[in-house]
Design a protein around this motif. Structure first.
Motif, PDB file in Angstrom:
ATOM      1  N   GLY A  44       0.786  -1.234   0.000  1.00  0.00           N
ATOM      2  CA  GLY A  44       0.000   0.000   0.000  1.00  0.00           C
ATOM      3  C   GLY A  44       0.819   1.284   0.000  1.00  0.00           C
ATOM      4  N   LYS A  45       2.081   1.207  -0.439  1.00  0.00           N
ATOM      5  CA  LYS A  45       2.914   2.415  -0.455  1.00  0.00           C
ATOM      6  C   LYS A  45       2.998   2.993  -1.881  1.00  0.00           C
ATOM      7  CE  LYS A  45       4.557   0.555   3.521  1.00  0.00           C
ATOM      8  NZ  LYS A  45       3.548   0.379   4.583  1.00  0.00           N
ATOM      9  N   HIS A  46       3.050   4.310  -1.948  1.00  0.00           N
ATOM     10  CA  HIS A  46       3.441   4.955  -3.201  1.00  0.00           C
ATOM     11  C   HIS A  46       4.928   4.658  -3.416  1.00  0.00           C
ATOM     12  CE1 HIS A  46      -0.295   7.274  -3.190  1.00  0.00           C
ATOM     13  NE2 HIS A  46      -0.058   7.552  -1.917  1.00  0.00           N
ATOM     14  N   VAL A  47       5.338   4.560  -4.697  1.00  0.00           N
ATOM     15  CA  VAL A  47       6.725   4.164  -4.944  1.00  0.00           C
ATOM     16  C   VAL A  47       7.425   5.116  -5.902  1.00  0.00           C
ATOM     17  CG1 VAL A  47       8.261   2.336  -5.758  1.00  0.00           C
ATOM     18  CG2 VAL A  47       6.087   1.746  -4.673  1.00  0.00           C
ATOM     19  N   PHE A  48       8.599   5.536  -5.478  1.00  0.00           N
ATOM     20  CA  PHE A  48       9.517   6.215  -6.391  1.00  0.00           C
ATOM     21  C   PHE A  48      10.711   5.287  -6.550  1.00  0.00           C
ATOM     22  CE2 PHE A  48      12.902   8.695  -7.946  1.00  0.00           C
ATOM     23  CZ  PHE A  48      12.358   9.799  -8.586  1.00  0.00           C
ATOM     24  N   ALA A  49      10.990   4.840  -7.786  1.00  0.00           N
ATOM     25  CA  ALA A  49      12.101   3.909  -8.008  1.00  0.00           C
ATOM     26  C   ALA A  49      13.111   4.513  -8.962  1.00  0.00           C
ATOM     27  CB  ALA A  49      11.569   2.593  -8.575  1.00  0.00           C
ATOM     28  N   GLU A  50      14.377   4.204  -8.686  1.00  0.00           N
ATOM     29  CA  GLU A  50      15.423   4.649  -9.612  1.00  0.00           C
ATOM     30  C   GLU A  50      15.313   3.857 -10.910  1.00  0.00           C
ATOM     31  OE1 GLU A  50      16.959   7.219  -8.759  1.00  0.00           O
ATOM     32  OE2 GLU A  50      16.437   7.190  -6.639  1.00  0.00           O
TER      33      GLU A  50
ATOM     34  N   ARG B  46      12.826  18.792  -8.585  1.00  0.00           N
ATOM     35  CA  ARG B  46      11.587  18.825  -9.380  1.00  0.00           C
ATOM     36  C   ARG B  46      10.936  17.457  -9.436  1.00  0.00           C
ATOM     37  NH1 ARG B  46      14.369  22.263 -14.056  1.00  0.00           N
ATOM     38  NH2 ARG B  46      14.011  24.347 -13.197  1.00  0.00           N
ATOM     39  N   GLU B  47      11.798  16.430  -9.567  1.00  0.00           N
ATOM     40  CA  GLU B  47      11.299  15.068  -9.638  1.00  0.00           C
ATOM     41  C   GLU B  47      10.555  14.694  -8.357  1.00  0.00           C
ATOM     42  OE1 GLU B  47      13.953  11.798 -11.878  1.00  0.00           O
ATOM     43  OE2 GLU B  47      14.587  12.360  -9.885  1.00  0.00           O
ATOM     44  N   VAL B  48      11.150  15.029  -7.231  1.00  0.00           N
ATOM     45  CA  VAL B  48      10.519  14.700  -5.950  1.00  0.00           C
ATOM     46  C   VAL B  48       9.263  15.554  -5.744  1.00  0.00           C
ATOM     47  CG1 VAL B  48      10.837  14.715  -3.445  1.00  0.00           C
ATOM     48  CG2 VAL B  48      12.645  13.852  -4.931  1.00  0.00           C
ATOM     49  N   ASP B  49       9.344  16.838  -6.130  1.00  0.00           N
ATOM     50  CA  ASP B  49       8.148  17.698  -6.055  1.00  0.00           C
ATOM     51  C   ASP B  49       6.997  17.081  -6.843  1.00  0.00           C
ATOM     52  OD1 ASP B  49       9.306  19.617  -4.522  1.00  0.00           O
ATOM     53  OD2 ASP B  49       9.719  21.018  -6.159  1.00  0.00           O
ATOM     54  N   ASP B  50       7.325  16.607  -8.034  1.00  0.00           N
ATOM     55  CA  ASP B  50       6.290  16.048  -8.908  1.00  0.00           C
ATOM     56  C   ASP B  50       5.694  14.786  -8.280  1.00  0.00           C
ATOM     57  OD1 ASP B  50       4.842  16.042 -11.447  1.00  0.00           O
ATOM     58  OD2 ASP B  50       5.933  14.177 -11.820  1.00  0.00           O
TER      59      ASP B  50
ATOM     60  N   THR C 103       0.746   5.905  -6.511  1.00  0.00           N
ATOM     61  CA  THR C 103       1.598   6.545  -7.515  1.00  0.00           C
ATOM     62  C   THR C 103       2.884   5.737  -7.692  1.00  0.00           C
ATOM     63  OG1 THR C 103       0.761   8.752  -7.013  1.00  0.00           O
ATOM     64  CG2 THR C 103       2.954   8.629  -7.992  1.00  0.00           C
ATOM     65  N   VAL C 104       3.271   5.523  -8.950  1.00  0.00           N
ATOM     66  CA  VAL C 104       4.559   4.903  -9.245  1.00  0.00           C
ATOM     67  C   VAL C 104       5.318   5.827 -10.185  1.00  0.00           C
ATOM     68  CG1 VAL C 104       5.765   2.920 -10.240  1.00  0.00           C
ATOM     69  CG2 VAL C 104       3.596   2.576  -9.025  1.00  0.00           C
ATOM     70  N   LYS C 105       6.496   6.236  -9.760  1.00  0.00           N
ATOM     71  CA  LYS C 105       7.297   7.123 -10.605  1.00  0.00           C
ATOM     72  C   LYS C 105       8.728   6.616 -10.652  1.00  0.00           C
ATOM     73  CE  LYS C 105       8.832  12.000 -10.898  1.00  0.00           C
ATOM     74  NZ  LYS C 105       8.412  12.582 -12.163  1.00  0.00           N
ATOM     75  N   PHE C 106       9.356   6.736 -11.828  1.00  0.00           N
ATOM     76  CA  PHE C 106      10.750   6.315 -11.992  1.00  0.00           C
ATOM     77  C   PHE C 106      11.654   7.528 -12.195  1.00  0.00           C
ATOM     78  CE2 PHE C 106       8.401   2.502 -12.798  1.00  0.00           C
ATOM     79  CZ  PHE C 106       9.195   1.515 -12.229  1.00  0.00           C
ATOM     80  N   GLY C 107      12.879   7.368 -11.754  1.00  0.00           N
ATOM     81  CA  GLY C 107      13.808   8.491 -11.719  1.00  0.00           C
ATOM     82  C   GLY C 107      14.499   8.788 -13.033  1.00  0.00           C
ATOM     83  N   PHE C 108      13.729   9.305 -13.981  1.00  0.00           N
ATOM     84  CA  PHE C 108      14.345   9.788 -15.228  1.00  0.00           C
ATOM     85  C   PHE C 108      14.552  11.291 -15.084  1.00  0.00           C
ATOM     86  CE2 PHE C 108      12.431   5.788 -16.676  1.00  0.00           C
ATOM     87  CZ  PHE C 108      13.502   5.240 -17.373  1.00  0.00           C
ATOM     88  N   ASN C 109      15.493  11.652 -14.210  1.00  0.00           N
ATOM     89  CA  ASN C 109      15.601  13.064 -13.841  1.00  0.00           C
ATOM     90  C   ASN C 109      16.116  13.937 -14.983  1.00  0.00           C
ATOM     91  OD1 ASN C 109      18.324  12.045 -13.615  1.00  0.00           O
ATOM     92  ND2 ASN C 109      18.821  13.949 -12.571  1.00  0.00           N
TER      93      ASN C 109
ATOM     94  N   ASP D 162      15.613   7.578 -23.229  1.00  0.00           N
ATOM     95  CA  ASP D 162      14.404   8.199 -22.693  1.00  0.00           C
ATOM     96  C   ASP D 162      14.220   9.601 -23.287  1.00  0.00           C
ATOM     97  OD1 ASP D 162      12.153   8.345 -20.775  1.00  0.00           O
ATOM     98  OD2 ASP D 162      13.386   9.878 -19.811  1.00  0.00           O
ATOM     99  N   LEU D 163      15.329  10.353 -23.391  1.00  0.00           N
ATOM    100  CA  LEU D 163      15.228  11.698 -23.975  1.00  0.00           C
ATOM    101  C   LEU D 163      14.866  11.626 -25.460  1.00  0.00           C
ATOM    102  CD1 LEU D 163      18.173  13.621 -22.262  1.00  0.00           C
ATOM    103  CD2 LEU D 163      15.741  13.645 -21.695  1.00  0.00           C
ATOM    104  N   PHE D 164      15.418  10.642 -26.171  1.00  0.00           N
ATOM    105  CA  PHE D 164      15.024  10.457 -27.581  1.00  0.00           C
ATOM    106  C   PHE D 164      13.502  10.337 -27.667  1.00  0.00           C
ATOM    107  CE2 PHE D 164      19.150   8.256 -29.362  1.00  0.00           C
ATOM    108  CZ  PHE D 164      19.816   9.464 -29.253  1.00  0.00           C
ATOM    109  N   ARG D 165      12.939   9.546 -26.734  1.00  0.00           N
ATOM    110  CA  ARG D 165      11.467   9.365 -26.738  1.00  0.00           C
ATOM    111  C   ARG D 165      10.743  10.666 -26.419  1.00  0.00           C
ATOM    112  NH1 ARG D 165       9.007   6.870 -23.012  1.00  0.00           N
ATOM    113  NH2 ARG D 165       7.145   6.689 -24.291  1.00  0.00           N
ATOM    114  N   VAL D 166      11.324  11.452 -25.496  1.00  0.00           N
ATOM    115  CA  VAL D 166      10.689  12.722 -25.143  1.00  0.00           C
ATOM    116  C   VAL D 166      10.527  13.587 -26.395  1.00  0.00           C
ATOM    117  CG1 VAL D 166      11.084  14.929 -23.948  1.00  0.00           C
ATOM    118  CG2 VAL D 166      11.438  12.765 -22.741  1.00  0.00           C
ATOM    119  N   PHE D 167      11.577  13.586 -27.233  1.00  0.00           N
ATOM    120  CA  PHE D 167      11.544  14.505 -28.377  1.00  0.00           C
ATOM    121  C   PHE D 167      10.920  13.892 -29.626  1.00  0.00           C
ATOM    122  CE2 PHE D 167      15.136  16.249 -25.838  1.00  0.00           C
ATOM    123  CZ  PHE D 167      14.538  17.459 -25.545  1.00  0.00           C
ATOM    124  N   ALA D 168      11.106  12.604 -29.824  1.00  0.00           N
ATOM    125  CA  ALA D 168      10.685  12.005 -31.114  1.00  0.00           C
ATOM    126  C   ALA D 168       9.587  10.964 -30.970  1.00  0.00           C
ATOM    127  CB  ALA D 168      11.901  11.393 -31.813  1.00  0.00           C
TER     128      ALA D 168
END
Ligand SMILES: [Zn+2]
Lengths: 338, 322
Positions: free
Chosen positions: A83-89, A295-299, A113-119, A181-187
């Motif tokens: 039952g925990k929210h997870v932030f994973a590297e 910003r990542e942690v804020d988000d 919430t599940v978020k991965f560290g693509f900072n 990951d950045l390639f995906r962000v842009f293209a």
């Protein structure tokens, strides 16, 4: 206040601890690591655990999973079940099946919430590039060239990141995944991939260099070089559009070994009057601070508190990035020596 | 905080042709006498931080002082507002600038000044102010700039005199290009800009720096320095102090000027009596022009060029009326 636990207290875990301690809505309540025992030095009120399983029994709102890749998947899954929210590297495990398993369990707990560290997505140069590209003023994206490399070093061969069983892959999975990951962000998504993957120097079971050519459905070609024999630390992403170009270079680390974070903005200039063709006027932005981690942690906190979906670094982003890594390996028939 | 460095092919010759600049300066000197700008001038402390000024040099009869606290350069005594208003409205120099200097350098300005400035404003507005921000420009109307901005934002033109009353509407962004340096009452002008902004609105400024290389090297021989126009050239510390007074914060400060090194080299060529420290003289007049370019870029990196562009963000609350 959200009570937070950190599993894995190495370099990244400690960095996360500092961010949690600095955050007004987070309280570092527990740390788990089988080897490290100085959690009290970071936060005196913190409970110490030998294992992630013990930590997950504690009453926490969220956990940060900052462990070697081999145990990431199980811990993320167990945390969700607890039952925990997870932030994973990143990377999200060692193979695509790992992140698929995470996504299957995530689907059972829609309130978590599940978020991965693509900072890297949160770097100023990246955000500014996204804004410029989406404004349309630089035209249509044609191609990208990304180099991300580090030098290794005396401890490199003995590091767990070089151990095929623990890491699952080499420099591409560890570091190059950010560039993919950045390639995906842009293209967006890529339809075709060609690659060369291998060991040029380090006598370890994982790749130390990966070269890849990717092509998206609408024709954007991206070249990747991910390297652990880049004796000068390098992060450089060149993005060429029909009306201009962007060059993202360096990012701020403590030691600044990747150089200052800069963004060059140039525009196609065929104005012969000033003989600027081939050497157009450029604007180079220097960024003096790296707020990507904050910003990542804020988000993450925002998503937890509002229940809004993760936009940057959600589990689908993690899966797609992982799939790209595996497709780069597969095209050259590369397998880590497990 | 971020800052920008520009590399390009802009030349002093193209931007400020010597014969036009000389004619403009001759008009300016005549107008200073014609409108008696020195008469009844007011002594003042540093307009940025109220610090004490120490005499630095004289130009065209005006005394430039350097603030001992923040390093800003400012004219004191400062001419009276009504005389300055006549200088700008009726003077031959301003007319020559409008009718000769600007039209004859329009192409190079469009390419190297207006275009980059418009993109700079729009890009910062897009990332910090969201979609369709409302902007207002103080100062002289510049149709090409307004056209560029209006392609992506709603922009209104406000009076050339920043301190004039009226225009009480609030906007997301205020553009003050090359105007704040000429306000006889700088604090009032800056407050006027702040008052026009919504909370968290942005102020875009271009101006001349008191800490820039050419002013510091050339002092009274700085060709681009025209006292009735350049009443205060703030340092970075000066901007921080002045903005803090308005509850605003500096979010970007750059000096992307491309002409300091060329301007200093030109001045040395024109005036054999001018002596720079030998190593600087060698750098600015180096036979390999790449050295000059590299030096100019270094100045920009260190924020030591004379052309400043900055963005300040208004505080979260409505401004306190004065
Ligand atoms: Zn001062």
């Amino acid at each position: 206040m959200y009570r937070v636990g950190i599993i894995g207290f190495g370099r990244i875990g400690r960095r996360r601890a500092a961010l949690v301690n600095a955050h007004p809505r987070l309280e570092l309540t527990a740390v788990a690591d089988p080897y490290v025992q100085d959690a009290a030095a970071v936060s005196p009120s913190c409970t110490w655990h030998r294992s992630g399983a013990d930590l997950l029994r504690q009453d926490l709102h969220a956990v940060f999973v900052c462990t070697p890749f081999a145990v990431t998947t199980d811990l993320v899954v167990d945390a969700l079940k607890a039952g925990k929210h997870v932030f994973a590297e990143k990377p999200p495990g060692r193979c695509v099946a790992d992140i698929e398993r995470i996504r299957d369990v995530e689907a059972l707990f829609p309130g978590l919430t599940v978020k991965f560290g693509f900072n890297h997505r949160e770097h100023d140069s990246v955000r500014m590039s996204e804004s410029l590209i989406s404004s349309g003023e630089l035209g249509r994206l044609m191609w990208m060239r990304g180099t991300y490399g580090k030098a290794g070093g005396p401890g490199y061969e003995g590091d767990w990141r070089s151990d095929p069983d623990i890491a699952g892959g080499g420099i591409l999975l560890d570091q190059g995944i950010h560039m993919l990951d950045l390639f995906r962000v842009f293209a967006g998504e890529f339809a075709e991939i060609k690659s060369f993957v291998g060991q040029a120097f380090w006598k370890v079971g994982v790749e130390d260099n990966a070269f890849a050519l990717l092509r998206s459905a609408d024709g954007c070609v991206a070249m990747l070089h991910s390297s652990a024999t880049h004796w000068n630390h390098t992060f450089r992403l060149e993005i060429y559009l029909t009306e201009g170009y962007l060059v993202l270079d360096g990012f701020l680390t403590g030691s600044q070994t990747y150089g200052r974070e800069t963004l060059v903005i140039g525009r196609r200039d065929w104005n012969d009057v000033d003989s600027a063709r081939g050497r157009p006027r450029e604007e180079r932005y220097y960024f003096d601070e790296d707020q990507s981690w904050e910003r990542e942690v804020d988000d993450f906190v925002r998503c937890i508190s509002t229940g809004s979906p993760v936009v940057n670094g959600n589990s689908l982003d993690a899966q797609r990035a992982m799939e790209l890594v595996m497709r780069v390996y597969a095209d050259d028939g590369w397998r880590a020596a497990r | 905080m971020k800052r920008v460095v520009t590399s390009g092919d802009l030349t002093q010759r193209a931007m400020r042709p010597a014969e036009l600049l000389d004619a403009y300066l001759a008009h300016a000197q005549a107008d200073i006498l014609r409108f008696d700008l020195m008469l009844g001038g007011l002594e003042r402390p540093c307009p940025a931080c109220s610090g004490h000024g120490a005499p630095e040099f004289m130009r065209f009869g005006f005394s430039y002082q350097r603030c001992t606290a923040c390093g800003s350069l400012f004219v004191s005594p400062v001419p009276r507002e009504e005389r300055l208003a006549r200088y700008h409205a009726e003077g031959a120099a301003e007319r020559f600038r409008r009718e000769q200097l600007l039209p004859m350098t329009a192409d190079v300005r469009a390419r190297h000044a207006l275009g980059p400035r418009a993109r700079w404003v729009l890009s910062a507005a897009a990332s910090r102010l969201g979609r369709s921000p409302t902007l207002a420009q103080f100062g002289a109307e510049t149709p090409p700039l307004l056209d560029l901005l209006r392609a992506s934002a709603s922009v209104v033109q406000w009076p050339a005199d920043v301190t004039a009353d009226g225009a009480d509407a609030r906007v997301d962004g205020v553009i003050a290009f090359d105007v704040l340096e000429r306000a006889a009452d700088f604090s009032r002008a800056l407050h006027r800009c702040r008052r026009a902004l919504h909370p968290r609105g942005l102020l875009f400024v271009t101006t001349m720096s008191g800490g820039g290389f050419d002013v510091r090297m050339l002092g009274p021989r700085t060709a681009a320095l025209v006292p009735p126009v350049h009443l205060q050239l703030l340092s970075r510390a000066g901007w921080l102090a002045a903005l803090a007074r308005e509850g605003a914060t500096l979010v970007e400060y750059s000096t992307p000027g491309e002409l300091d090194v060329q301007a200093v080299a030109d001045a040395c060529r024109r005036d054999p009596g001018l002596r720079l420290p030998p190593i600087l003289d060698e750098l600015v007049r180096h036979e390999d022009e790449q050295v000059g370019r590299a030096f100019q870029e270094l100045l920009q990196q260190a924020c030591l060029s004379s052309h400043v562009q900055l963005i300040a963000e208004a505080g979260p609350d409505a401004p306190i009326p004065r």
